[in-house]
Design a protein around this motif. Structure first.
Motif, PDB file in Angstrom:
ATOM      1  N   SER A  48      -4.195  10.887  -0.983  1.00 56.91           N
ATOM      2  CA  SER A  48      -4.608   9.816  -0.079  1.00 56.91           C
ATOM      3  C   SER A  48      -3.617   8.648  -0.053  1.00 56.91           C
ATOM      4  CB  SER A  48      -5.987   9.296  -0.495  1.00 56.91           C
ATOM      5  OG  SER A  48      -5.914   8.744  -1.807  1.00 56.91           O
ATOM      6  N   LYS A  49      -2.522   8.752  -0.775  1.00 57.45           N
ATOM      7  CA  LYS A  49      -1.540   7.669  -0.855  1.00 57.45           C
ATOM      8  C   LYS A  49      -0.567   7.712   0.312  1.00 57.45           C
ATOM      9  CE  LYS A  49      -2.934   6.303  -4.984  1.00 57.45           C
ATOM     10  NZ  LYS A  49      -3.536   5.007  -5.225  1.00 57.45           N
ATOM     11  N   LYS A  50       0.131   6.576   0.517  1.00 51.49           N
ATOM     12  CA  LYS A  50       1.160   6.482   1.561  1.00 51.49           C
ATOM     13  C   LYS A  50       2.536   6.481   0.888  1.00 51.49           C
ATOM     14  CE  LYS A  50      -1.759   3.743   4.604  1.00 51.49           C
ATOM     15  NZ  LYS A  50      -1.985   2.398   5.123  1.00 51.49           N
ATOM     16  N   GLN A  68      -2.485  12.252  -5.571  1.00 53.27           N
ATOM     17  CA  GLN A  68      -1.864  11.281  -4.670  1.00 53.27           C
ATOM     18  C   GLN A  68      -2.067  11.622  -3.191  1.00 53.27           C
ATOM     19  OE1 GLN A  68       2.215  11.432  -6.129  1.00 53.27           O
ATOM     20  NE2 GLN A  68       1.880   9.568  -7.297  1.00 53.27           N
ATOM     21  N   GLY A  96       0.782  -1.231   0.000  1.00 49.29           N
ATOM     22  CA  GLY A  96       0.000   0.000   0.000  1.00 49.29           C
ATOM     23  C   GLY A  96       0.815   1.282   0.000  1.00 49.29           C
ATOM     24  N   LEU A 117       3.730   3.773  -1.861  1.00 49.31           N
ATOM     25  CA  LEU A 117       4.404   4.063  -3.117  1.00 49.31           C
ATOM     26  C   LEU A 117       5.910   4.143  -2.863  1.00 49.31           C
ATOM     27  CD1 LEU A 117       2.076   6.856  -4.572  1.00 49.31           C
ATOM     28  CD2 LEU A 117       2.154   4.447  -5.223  1.00 49.31           C
ATOM     29  N   GLU A 129       2.722  -0.208  -5.756  1.00 54.77           N
ATOM     30  CA  GLU A 129       1.951   0.026  -4.533  1.00 54.77           C
ATOM     31  C   GLU A 129       1.476  -1.277  -3.878  1.00 54.77           C
ATOM     32  OE1 GLU A 129      -1.805   2.876  -3.162  1.00 54.77           O
ATOM     33  OE2 GLU A 129      -1.340   2.630  -5.290  1.00 54.77           O
ATOM     34  N   LYS A 130       1.096  -2.259  -4.686  1.00 55.71           N
ATOM     35  CA  LYS A 130       0.550  -3.502  -4.146  1.00 55.71           C
ATOM     36  C   LYS A 130       1.623  -4.544  -3.851  1.00 55.71           C
ATOM     37  CE  LYS A 130      -3.984  -2.903  -6.154  1.00 55.71           C
ATOM     38  NZ  LYS A 130      -5.000  -3.406  -7.068  1.00 55.71           N
ATOM     39  N   SER A 188       4.197  13.184  -2.025  1.00 58.14           N
ATOM     40  CA  SER A 188       3.232  13.322  -3.107  1.00 58.14           C
ATOM     41  C   SER A 188       3.806  14.163  -4.238  1.00 58.14           C
ATOM     42  CB  SER A 188       1.961  13.978  -2.561  1.00 58.14           C
ATOM     43  OG  SER A 188       1.064  14.232  -3.607  1.00 58.14           O
TER      44      SER A 188
END
Length: 195
Positions: A32-34, A30, A18, A20, A54-55, A25
């Protein structure tokens, strides 16, 4: 001015699912991204050597040394992945992966280079992933080890899909002689020298 060799900083991290493989950012999409910068206060000039999407999770090297980054990204350093795949992989699929398969890359067809692939006889002892993977009620899964000297975008996932066994979980366990051993997701270790 480039830092002297002994002033470069190198880190081994276990990138969690989860996140990047960047430090902050790049644009408003982005928000909401970690990001890796949430795991540790890294020094200025730090860069990820290669990336994990990411996954994907597992071993990621960071450095302030551009020459070290170029060496690891060259085809001289092996990267080993454990992939949990959908279905009980066949010997034919393993042989196809070993020889190289055709995948899409940057809008063109790409033939992967020969690599080391074998089925893991037991489920590897890995940290529990933060997001649950489907269970065996949806059919069998199997685990393979894939060792590459290249690293195109989402290559392992594209390779296993090309032989009919999509990847459900992907963990990089080794880069060259560096293993993540007992590291847990989010762990950061500074090491010097890197190799």
């Amino acid at each position: 001015m480039e830092m002297l060799n002994n002033q470069h900083r190198h880190y081994v991290i276990y990138k969690p699912y989860g996140f990047l493989s960047q430090f902050k950012s790049q644009d408003s999409k982005q928000q909401s991204k970690k990001f890796l910068g949430e795991l540790f206060n890294f020094p200025m000039g730090i860069m990820a050597i290669g990336r994990l999407d990411e996954k994907s999770e597992g071993l990621l090297l960071l450095t302030t040394d551009g020459k070290m980054s170029a060496l690891v990204n060259s085809q001289k350093i092996e990267k080993e992945y454990y992939a949990q795949i959908d279905g009980d992989i066949s010997e034919e699929a393993i042989e196809a992966l070993q020889l190289g398969v055709e995948i899409g890359f940057e809008g063109r067809k790409y033939q992967t280079k020969p690599c080391k692939v074998f089925k893991l006889e037991q489920v590897p002892d890995l940290p529990v992933r933060s997001k649950k993977i489907r269970d065996d009620r949806h059919g069998p899964t199997s685990w393979v080890s894939i060792t590459l000297n290249e690293g195109k975008f989402r290559q392992v996932r594209k390779m296993t899909s090309a032989v009919g066994f999509p990847t459900l979980r992907l963990v990089r366990v080794r880069i060259g002689s560096i293993h993540f051993n007992t590291m847990l997701p989010g762990d950061v270790i500074e090491i010097n020298p890197l190799f």
